[in-house]
Design an enzyme around this catalytic site. Structure first.
Site, PDB file in Angstrom:
ATOM      1  N   HIS A   1       0.738  -1.533   0.293  1.00  0.00           N
ATOM      2  CA  HIS A   1      -0.386  -0.110  -0.120  1.00  0.00           C
ATOM      3  C   HIS A   1       0.781   1.363  -0.382  1.00  0.00           C
ATOM      4  O   HIS A   1       1.663   1.481   0.772  1.00  0.00           O
ATOM      5  CB  HIS A   1      -1.286  -0.341   1.138  1.00  0.00           C
ATOM      6  CG  HIS A   1      -2.105  -1.007   1.373  1.00  0.00           C
ATOM      7  ND1 HIS A   1      -2.382  -1.914   2.378  1.00  0.00           N
ATOM      8  CD2 HIS A   1      -2.415  -1.740   0.192  1.00  0.00           C
ATOM      9  CE1 HIS A   1      -2.770  -2.796   1.955  1.00  0.00           C
ATOM     10  NE2 HIS A   1      -3.079  -2.823   0.518  1.00  0.00           N
TER      11      HIS A   1
ATOM     12  N   GLU B   1       1.938   3.489   2.891  1.00  0.00           N
ATOM     13  CA  GLU B   1       2.932   2.810   4.342  1.00  0.00           C
ATOM     14  C   GLU B   1       3.797   2.916   4.221  1.00  0.00           C
ATOM     15  O   GLU B   1       5.342   1.828   3.566  1.00  0.00           O
ATOM     16  CB  GLU B   1       1.868   1.733   4.156  1.00  0.00           C
ATOM     17  CG  GLU B   1       0.112   1.491   4.567  1.00  0.00           C
ATOM     18  CD  GLU B   1      -0.308  -0.015   4.777  1.00  0.00           C
ATOM     19  OE1 GLU B   1       0.797  -1.127   4.304  1.00  0.00           O
ATOM     20  OE2 GLU B   1      -1.100   0.341   4.139  1.00  0.00           O
TER      21      GLU B   1
ATOM     22  N   GLU C   1       1.133  -5.266  11.458  1.00  0.00           N
ATOM     23  CA  GLU C   1       0.911  -3.643  10.994  1.00  0.00           C
ATOM     24  C   GLU C   1       1.507  -3.026  12.427  1.00  0.00           C
ATOM     25  O   GLU C   1       1.824  -2.991  13.463  1.00  0.00           O
ATOM     26  CB  GLU C   1      -0.141  -3.858  11.986  1.00  0.00           C
ATOM     27  CG  GLU C   1      -1.336  -4.600  11.028  1.00  0.00           C
ATOM     28  CD  GLU C   1      -1.810  -3.780   9.574  1.00  0.00           C
ATOM     29  OE1 GLU C   1      -1.172  -2.638   9.509  1.00  0.00           O
ATOM     30  OE2 GLU C   1      -2.663  -4.668   8.755  1.00  0.00           O
TER      31      GLU C   1
ATOM     32  N   HIS D   1       2.959  -3.895   7.093  1.00  0.00           N
ATOM     33  CA  HIS D   1       2.057  -3.607   6.549  1.00  0.00           C
ATOM     34  C   HIS D   1       1.961  -1.808   7.466  1.00  0.00           C
ATOM     35  O   HIS D   1       2.238  -2.548   8.776  1.00  0.00           O
ATOM     36  CB  HIS D   1       0.951  -3.900   6.647  1.00  0.00           C
ATOM     37  CG  HIS D   1       0.717  -4.139   4.993  1.00  0.00           C
ATOM     38  ND1 HIS D   1      -0.004  -4.256   4.387  1.00  0.00           N
ATOM     39  CD2 HIS D   1       1.136  -5.576   4.824  1.00  0.00           C
ATOM     40  CE1 HIS D   1      -0.102  -4.494   3.276  1.00  0.00           C
ATOM     41  NE2 HIS D   1       0.638  -5.994   3.287  1.00  0.00           N
TER      42      HIS D   1
END
Length: 527
Positions: free
Chosen positions: A83, A86, A296, A223
């Site tokens: 993404h 990010e 994450e 991420h």
């Protein structure tokens, strides 16, 4: 070492604002990778896995002590920036590259990792989005665009981009975890693999299937945000669905919690955050049985996209270094994920096939099998059958849902499930160590009154094609119902050699009924 192609000056590229100058834009990222490779040519090899939609290279590095050689070592994969917004993920990938390369020969644990693993890093899966996210000229957050997807146009609409982490081909569009609207930030694409960047990651992973065996054992995709460690699956809230074994779930949970204990993140199933379908970790585990995790990264959850994805650059160094212990532990146990649940000997030897995915066994390898096509071994879920009230084909396997089954494709008549002849399966080549452990597998050999003409046998085939019988069970006059049992055989005569496992089931007796199943085939580590 492969030198990277010439790049335009960094000033010619969109860049981070001065307040965030510690972040790397695309050319700065490439320059840093190139500098590490130049400083450590014996252990770092840089290459592109292919080009993005707009033609940018998706750069990767291999880190290993014999970097130019494909060794028989467990492989670990990392990737970043699916993404576009990010950006901390690129910094984490670069940190990992420096951690391994700069400490080789200095830190004993990291040196051993480089010597005993082949480690791959893909630094920016989405380079077009990476660049585009730094191009907005208006608004209080310029130059940031809060862009997420790639930059591939969508036919029939002005909406741009596909969410790369909804474009993978496992359970794509299955479960409400993505959008069919091209304007959505979670747009899954017109079809699985419609985005070139997702296809390139897929093709790289599949290129690591060597001799029918996936070499990559474990994987992390970086991420942001939320400081979480997520294990599969994302497509379902069920902890252990039919496409996951109990042992695999136990190992995934143990690995996730083990990493979280070392970096302070929270570990949970991916779907506990929210449902996703067509995402990367589901595909890697579901089709390749790679123990795959989403990290994450920092920052913690906030109420805005700007707070979630645009951490100030002074956080880069402490927040990437925070993950050092967790990354090292993951690379250590990732070579044998089952070690985290005490199954090193059984499941971390030269070969383990729980038959839940295809690992390229050949049916009828000699072309001499006599059983009808519908009765030969097939990898499938058993369909319960009975004879005179006695269960002949079992209702279920020893782990997961699949086994090698005879008669699975039979018609509605009971006797159509009968083997009636011989069926054979042969494995891919298996390289044995100097001290091999035993061969073992689970089996069912059920039969209604038969003779020694009915049998289930296991053979070892050497590199010259010579087969040696190492285990067998034969029929007798007693009716035997379906029951899972364990077979084992020593492999000492083939120490240090390449072998194949060959298994035959034969229904040769007159008017007899034979069912055979094979599951959980292992060449174990020595005790």
């Amino acid at each position: 070492m492969l030198l990277l192609s010439a790049l335009p000056a960094a000033a010619a590229e969109p860049n981070f604002p001065a307040k965030d100058a510690r972040y790397h834009n695309y050319p700065e990222m490439v320059a840093d990778i190139n500098a590490v490779a130049a400083a450590h040519p014996d252990i770092v090899r840089v290459f592109s896995i292919g080009k993005s939609y707009q033609g940018r290279d998706i750069w990767a590095a291999k880190i290993s002590d014999n970097v130019a050689t494909d060794e028989r070592e467990s492989e670990i994969l990392f990737d970043a920036l699916h993404h576009a917004r990010e950006h901390m993920t690129v910094e984490q990938a670069l940190y990992l590259l420096h951690l391994l390369a700069d400490n080789y020969g200095k830190d004993a644990v990291l040196t051993d990792l480089v010597r005993n693993r082949e480690i791959w890093i893909i630094f920016a899966v989405n380079p077009d989005g990476f660049r585009y996210d730094l191009t907005c000229t208006s608004g209080s957050h310029a130059p940031y665009c809060a862009w997420r997807k790639n930059r591939q146009p969508n036919a029939g609409t002005t909406a741009i981009g596909t969410d790369l982490n909804r474009n993978y081909g496992y359970r794509w569009a299955c479960c409400g975890g993505s959008s069919g609207n091209p304007a959505s930030i979670t747009y899954r694409g017109k079809a699985a693999w419609s985005a070139p960047e997702a296809r390139l990651v897929r093709d790289f992973v599949l290129s690591r299937v060597i001799g029918g065996i996936q070499q990559i054992r474990a994987h992390i995709t970086f991420h942001t945000n939320g400081q979480l460690i997520l294990w599969p699956y994302g497509y379902t809230k069920t902890d252990i669905p039919v496409d996951m074994t109990v042992a695999d779930h136990q190992a995934l949970v143990a690995m996730g919690r083990g990493m979280a204990a070392r970096n302070g993140y929270r570990a949970q199933q991916s779907s506990d955050l929210y449902i996703t379908d067509g995402d990367q970790i589901d595909w890697l585990y579901g089709t390749q049985r790679i123990f795959s995790f989403t990290w994450e990264l920092y920052p913690p959850e906030t109420s805005t996209v700007w707070g979630d994805h645009y951490a100030a650059d002074e956080y880069i160094a402490p927040q990437t270094a925070r993950n050092r212990a967790a990354l090292i532990w993951f690379m250590l146990v990732g070579g044998c994920p089952y070690s985290t649940i005490g199954r090193t000997q059984q499941d971390c030897g030269p070969y383990f096939d729980d038959t839940e995915i295809s690992r390229v066994w050949t049916v009828n390898p000699d072309g001499t099998d006599t059983a009808p096509a519908t009765s030969r071994f097939i990898r499938s879920d058993p369909e319960p059958t009975t004879w005179n009230g006695l269960r002949m084909q079992p209702n279920g396997t020893t782990s997961g849902r699949y086994a090698f089954v005879t008669g699975r494709l039979a018609g509605p008549a009971l006797n159509s499930y009968d083997l009636d002849g011989r069926t054979t399966i042969r494995s891919v080549p298996i390289a044995l160590p100097a001290t091999p452990g035993k061969l073992s597998f689970r089996y069912v050999f059920s039969h209604a009154p038969n003779t020694a003409d009915d049998s289930l046998r296991a053979w070892v085939e050497d590199a010259a094609g010579t087969r040696t019988l190492v285990w067998s069970v034969v029929g007798n006059s007693t009716t035997v119902g379906a029951a899972w049992k364990t077979a084992s055989a020593a492999l000492t005569p083939w120490a240090g050699k390449s072998i194949r496992i060959v298994i035959t089931a034969t229904d040769g007796g007159p008017d007899s009924l034979v069912e055979a199943l094979i599951d959980d085939i292992r060449v174990e580590r020595p005790t």
